[in-house]
Structures are given as structure tokens and as C-alpha cells.
Design a protein around this motif. Structure first.
Motif, PDB file in Angstrom:
ATOM      1  N   ALA A   1      13.489  -4.636   2.929  1.00 38.63           N
ATOM      2  CA  ALA A   1      12.050  -4.497   3.128  1.00 38.63           C
ATOM      3  C   ALA A   1      11.452  -5.852   3.448  1.00 38.63           C
ATOM      4  N   LEU A   2      10.343  -5.806   4.145  1.00 41.27           N
ATOM      5  CA  LEU A   2       9.552  -7.003   4.429  1.00 41.27           C
ATOM      6  C   LEU A   2       8.304  -6.961   3.571  1.00 41.27           C
ATOM      7  N   LEU A   3       7.981  -8.063   2.920  1.00 43.01           N
ATOM      8  CA  LEU A   3       6.722  -8.211   2.199  1.00 43.01           C
ATOM      9  C   LEU A   3       5.960  -9.339   2.868  1.00 43.01           C
ATOM     10  N   ALA A   4       4.826  -9.009   3.443  1.00 45.98           N
ATOM     11  CA  ALA A   4       4.000 -10.015   4.119  1.00 45.98           C
ATOM     12  C   ALA A   4       2.740 -10.274   3.295  1.00 45.98           C
ATOM     13  N   ARG A   5       2.493 -11.547   2.999  1.00 46.18           N
ATOM     14  CA  ARG A   5       1.299 -11.903   2.229  1.00 46.18           C
ATOM     15  C   ARG A   5       0.135 -12.042   3.192  1.00 46.18           C
ATOM     16  N   THR A   6      -0.929 -11.306   2.892  1.00 47.76           N
ATOM     17  CA  THR A   6      -2.124 -11.336   3.731  1.00 47.76           C
ATOM     18  C   THR A   6      -3.322 -11.704   2.862  1.00 47.76           C
ATOM     19  N   GLU A   7      -4.484 -11.797   3.481  1.00 45.75           N
ATOM     20  CA  GLU A   7      -5.712 -12.077   2.736  1.00 45.75           C
ATOM     21  C   GLU A   7      -5.982 -10.992   1.697  1.00 45.75           C
ATOM     22  N   ASP A   8      -5.565  -9.785   1.994  1.00 41.39           N
ATOM     23  CA  ASP A   8      -5.820  -8.636   1.118  1.00 41.39           C
ATOM     24  C   ASP A   8      -4.701  -8.389   0.116  1.00 41.39           C
ATOM     25  N   GLY A   9      -3.704  -9.251   0.040  1.00 41.58           N
ATOM     26  CA  GLY A   9      -2.566  -9.049  -0.854  1.00 41.58           C
ATOM     27  C   GLY A   9      -1.292  -8.846  -0.052  1.00 41.58           C
ATOM     28  N   TRP A  10      -0.323  -8.237  -0.678  1.00 43.94           N
ATOM     29  CA  TRP A  10       0.975  -8.022  -0.041  1.00 43.94           C
ATOM     30  C   TRP A  10       1.003  -6.700   0.711  1.00 43.94           C
ATOM     31  N   GLU A  11       1.616  -6.722   1.880  1.00 44.00           N
ATOM     32  CA  GLU A  11       1.865  -5.508   2.654  1.00 44.00           C
ATOM     33  C   GLU A  11       3.375  -5.364   2.791  1.00 44.00           C
TER      34      GLU A  11
END
Length: 178
Positions: free
Chosen positions: A5-15
Motif C-alpha cells: 500500500a501507499l500512504l501519502a501525507r497530505t494537508e488533510d492527513g494520510w491518504e
């Protein structure tokens, strides 16, 4: 059974997004896949595990070189996905070893003359170069700034990705892709 899986950190949290690694052949391919998951060059974690055997974390921060941690190099070496992560650099191997000088006849024998000791030394050197350590390799501090210390990361075994996701505050999003 594998999970990636990929976890991408964004302004809104992790996707989170599950990912297929069938078309990934190199670490560079994997890093490119991670970068595509975050157009804003945020931190992206690639989490890979083989049930009860090993797990790996690849961290990509923008255009920087990927950082890698593998929980058990020997177990990962027996896996096609693990082989992607186990680069010569990660294993402390010299990727150029055994090319130019080995092509020259510098063992003290004449061309065509056998030297059993030199041949044995070549076999031993090849075996040592291919040896993969048991246990963790790579950057154990890969998640320090995200709440998982080196000591914690090295102590994880079963359900490691779930524990990492919990520490990151991303367990719910990871479970959606599991």
C-alpha cells in the motif's frame, strides 16, 4: 501472501491506496510510483509485507532518494518484491565489484594455467558477496519524525504495518485498502 500500500501525507492527513507491484522491477520504478501518489511532493510511504515473514518501508520525500527499511533481509531476498528493496547499496555491496579487474589475468598465472587456490578464492568471494544478512537492514530511523522510533521499528514483527499505521494516525485509511 503479499500486501502493498501507499500512504501519502497530505494537508488533510494520510491518504492510502493499495498498489500492484507487478509492473515494478526496480527501486527507481517503485519511487516513481510513490511520487505519482503525491503530486505536491509530500511524504509517501510504500508499505510492503509478506505475512509473518518480513515487511519493508520505503519513504519518498519529493525528489530525494528513497529511504528503505527491511525487517529481515534474508527472508525478503527470497521474495520478488523484497529483491526490489534489497539494493547493493542497502546491503553494503559494491555494485561495481568484480568487473574490470576480474577480466584481467592478475592472479599470477600464465594464460591457460590453472591455479586452484585462485579459483577457490573467486568462489568464496562470490559467495560472500551474495550473502544476505538475517535481520533488519536499511534506515531504521526512517519513521522517527513520524512517531515510530528505531527501536520500535526494529521490534515489530507480526502485524507490523498495522502498528506503523496506528502510530502515524493512519490505521483507518490503511484498513480501507487492506
Amino acid at each position: 501472501m503479499y500486501f502493498a500500500a501507499l500512504l501519502a501525507r497530505t494537508e488533510d492527513g494520510w491518504e492510502a491506496s493499495d498498489t500492484e507491484l507487478d509492473d515494478v522491477e526496480t527501486l527507481s520504478d517503485l519511487a516513481d510510483l510513490a511520487r505519482e501518489a503525491s503530486p505536491d511532493e509530500d511524504t509517501v510511504l510504500v508499505l510492503i509485507e509478506q505475512e509473518d515473514s518480513w515487511f519493508g518501508v520505503v519513504r519518498v520525500d519529493g525528489e530525494e532518494d528513497p529511504r528503505i527499511f527491511v525487517s529481515d533481509a534474508a527472508a525478503a531476498a527470497r521474495s520478488s518484491y523484497g529483491e526490489i528493496l534489497l539494493t547493493d547499496e542497502l546491503l553494503g555491496r559494491d555494485g561495481d565489484a568484480g568487473d574490470d579487474l576480474d577480466a584481467l589475468d592478475l592472479d599470477g598465472t600464465e594464460d591457460g594455467e590453472d591455479d586452484d587456490d585462485a579459483a577457490d578464492a573467486d568462489v568464496d568471494a562470490g559467495s560472500a558477496a551474495e550473502a544476505v544478512p538475517h535481520g533488519p537492514v536499511g534506515d531504521a530511523a526512517i519513521l522517527d519524525d513520524l512517531g515510530v522510533s528505531e527501536k520500535e521499528l526494529k521490534s515489530l514483527t507480526e502485524d507490523a504495518l498495522t502498528e506503523i499505521a496506528e502510530a502515524l494516525g493512519a490505521s483507518e485509511v490503511l484498513e480501507t485498502v487492506r
